[in-house]
Design an enzyme around this catalytic site. Structure first.
Site, PDB file in Angstrom:
ATOM      1  N   GLY A  85      -3.969  43.713  53.007  1.00  0.00           N
ATOM      2  CA  GLY A  85      -3.882  42.553  53.885  1.00  0.00           C
ATOM      3  C   GLY A  85      -3.452  42.964  55.273  1.00  0.00           C
ATOM      4  O   GLY A  85      -3.300  44.153  55.569  1.00  0.00           O
ATOM      5  N   LYS A  86      -3.263  41.976  56.113  1.00  0.00           N
ATOM      6  CA  LYS A  86      -2.871  42.219  57.504  1.00  0.00           C
ATOM      7  C   LYS A  86      -1.589  43.038  57.589  1.00  0.00           C
ATOM      8  O   LYS A  86      -1.423  43.858  58.481  1.00  0.00           O
ATOM      9  CB  LYS A  86      -2.643  40.880  58.218  1.00  0.00           C
ATOM     10  CG  LYS A  86      -3.914  40.269  58.782  1.00  0.00           C
ATOM     11  CD  LYS A  86      -3.775  40.127  60.300  1.00  0.00           C
ATOM     12  CE  LYS A  86      -4.992  39.458  60.928  1.00  0.00           C
ATOM     13  NZ  LYS A  86      -6.160  40.269  61.063  1.00  0.00           N
ATOM     14  N   ARG A  87      -0.674  42.776  56.644  1.00  0.00           N
ATOM     15  CA  ARG A  87       0.612  43.477  56.724  1.00  0.00           C
ATOM     16  C   ARG A  87       0.453  44.995  56.612  1.00  0.00           C
ATOM     17  O   ARG A  87       1.334  45.741  56.992  1.00  0.00           O
ATOM     18  CB  ARG A  87       1.585  42.949  55.664  1.00  0.00           C
ATOM     19  CG  ARG A  87       1.152  43.266  54.248  1.00  0.00           C
ATOM     20  CD  ARG A  87       2.175  42.888  53.199  1.00  0.00           C
ATOM     21  NE  ARG A  87       1.647  43.186  51.880  1.00  0.00           N
ATOM     22  CZ  ARG A  87       0.752  42.455  51.243  1.00  0.00           C
ATOM     23  NH1 ARG A  87       0.291  41.357  51.788  1.00  0.00           N
ATOM     24  NH2 ARG A  87       0.308  42.798  50.046  1.00  0.00           N
ATOM     25  N   GLY A 145      -1.821  46.500  58.194  1.00  0.00           N
ATOM     26  CA  GLY A 145      -2.507  46.935  59.413  1.00  0.00           C
ATOM     27  C   GLY A 145      -4.015  46.933  59.254  1.00  0.00           C
ATOM     28  O   GLY A 145      -4.722  47.536  60.052  1.00  0.00           O
TER      29      GLY A 145
END
Ligand code: GLU
Length: 486
Positions: A252-254, A256
């Site tokens: 996910g976005k977390r 990067g």
């Protein structure tokens, strides 16, 4: 065998690495076998459509060089390649299944289904349709349809037995039919669900291999049931392993991870991204990290796909991008850097002159990981003025001896002004001689000049930079730095 693969995005969001990995393997398999790669837009979930999503898919594929042979923009023998324009095909298939009693109309309302789900959840049962409408008599059905009651079409899953399919990566996967509910194949608005549309199209478009993410494995038995009911041969299924973050949790976005086009924005090369996503599930030999497209085309086989999750490591991607930057020839790199410089340079700066950029490239090629590194490394070539403070200039070395710094700047300016040939070798020879004369360490003297001219403590090689910057600008900046110190 005629290899035909398809990349079938739903235009419901921006393309991600996992999407492009599917497209890449589709493309490799098709190209390696002289087959065809097809782009198909799966837009049957009309509530989730996102404007511009198809264009983004096309842009991402194009940027990565994954060209397709048939598709919405190209046409082909099975046109149209957009599912919302092929509704009659799905409706015909649903009708056939209805006629053969392999599917049935379901009149259950959304409220009833909500209540059913709530009851099942409360009783800790798996949610699923309870088949109420499956047992209606033909007469009941006729009557309710005639009365204009809205209905969906559900597939009548065999109540007993099991359904299996062969996955190229995982082998035989079998599920008990009792675990499957009677899934919807046609919605009340006449649109098919993904399951029906995908099966009908894969057959109609003569797809040989269905490559997609592992998250679709639970759907595959349903597809297999549809193949059997429609009497069509299944394609080869290739379910790619998940992509996880370094913490082994869903990517996910977390972690990067960004949309594919954001990587372009961030200065990544398509060569690097292709290389990176290929290794999220495929390997050449368990060792080689940097692999170009032609090597992939020569060696790609489904046998080397792994069932183990691919781990997304943003640091590795950055490193790999640096490797690819170093592999570019200098003309090519100059061209690729140019738009990023143009984008970043302030209005007051000189224009990013391609000839100048080309001369700078050899100084920065080994110092870059992403194309956006070019701007901070080279801004001083383009900006009119370098903003430095006395503290910047003096640093630790000259903090208590500002006069020595002034003296060093003066000496440098004077000598450089009189230098016969403005080449980096001449500049270097002179500067080294001055270092001795001034009794300074090279690091301190060059550091001071570097700060005065580039505005930074680290820069591309100093003497080459001065050569390219030119005598006039160099002297101007040295003079300005001296003023700052006074
Ligand atoms: N439209 C589906 C998706 O967006 C395609 C799944 C498949 O390849 O069957 O992932």
């Amino acid at each position: 065998m005629n290899v035909r693969t398809r990349y079938a995005p739903s235009p419901t969001g921006t393309p991600h690495l996992a999407n492009m990995r599917v497209a890449l393997f589709d493309w490799l398999l098709a190209r390696r076998n002289g087959g065809a790669f097809i782009l198909r837009i799966e837009d049957t979930d009309q509530n989730r459509l996102v404007e511009g999503a198809v264009d983004e898919q096309i842009e991402a594929l194009t940027w990565l060089g994954l060209d397709w042979d048939e598709g919405p923009d190209k046409g082909g023998p099975f046109t149209p390649y957009v599912q919302s324009q092929r509704l009659n095909l799905y409706q015909d298939a649903a009708q056939r299944l209805l006629t053969e009693d392999k599917a049935y109309p379901c009149f259950c309302t959304a409220e009833r289904l909500d209540q059913l789900r709530a009851r099942q959840t409360a009783a800790k049962q798996a949610p699923g349709y309870d088949r109420l409408c499956r047992w209606l008599t033909p007469a009941d059905r006729q009557q309710r349809i005639a009365a204009g009651e809205p209905y969906v079409v559900r597939f009548a899953v065999p109540l007993e037995g099991e359904t299996g399919f062969a996955d190229v990566i995982r082998g035989e996967v079998v599920v008990q039919n009792s675990t499957l509910d009677d899934f919807v194949i046609l919605k009340s608005d006449g649109y098919p669900t993904y399951h029906l549309a995908s099966v009908v199209d894969d057959h109609h478009m003569q797809i040989s291999h269905v490559i997609r993410g592992e998250e679709w494995i639970p759907s595959a038995p349903r597809h297999q049931l549809l193949h059997q009911a429609l009497g069509i041969g299944p394609p080869f299924f290739v379910h790619l392993p998940l992509i996880l973050g370094p913490d082994r949790r869903k990517l996910g976005k977390r972690h990067g991870a960004a949309g594919v086009l954001e990587y372009r924005q961030g200065g990544y090369l398509p060569e690097a991204l292709i290389n990176f996503i290929a290794l999220l599930g495929w390997s050449l030999d368990d060792r080689t990290e940097v692999i170009d497209r032609s090597t992939m085309l020569e060696t790609f086989t489904l046998e080397r796909l792994s069932p183990n999750p691919g781990i997304f490591d943003p640091d590795k991607l950055r490193w790999m991008n640096g490797e690819w930057i170093r592999r570019l020839d200098e003309d090519d790199l100059a061209q690729r850097i140019l738009p990023y410089l143009v984008r970043e340079l302030p209005e007051t700066a000189d224009e990013a002159d391609p000839v100048l950029v080309r001369r700078i490239v050899p100084l920065i090629q080994t110092r870059m990981e992403v194309l956006t590194d070019a701007y901070p490394l080279t801004a001083f070539f383009f900006t009119q003025e370098i903003l430095v403070t006395a503290d910047d200039l003096l640093g630790k070395r000259f903090r208590d001896e500002p006069a020595a710094a002034v003296m060093a700047l003066d000496t440098a300016a004077k000598a450089l002004a009189g230098l016969a040939a403005w080449t980096h070798t001449e500049i270097e020879g002179l500067m080294r001689a001055l270092t001795e004369e001034l009794g300074l360490k090279p690091r301190d003297f060059f550091g001071l000049v570097r700060m005065a001219v580039t505005g930074a403590a680290v820069s591309p090689p100093l003497f080459e930079s001065l050569e390219i910057l030119g005598r006039e600008k160099t002297l101007e900046r040295l003079a300005r730095a001296r003023m700052v110190l006074e």
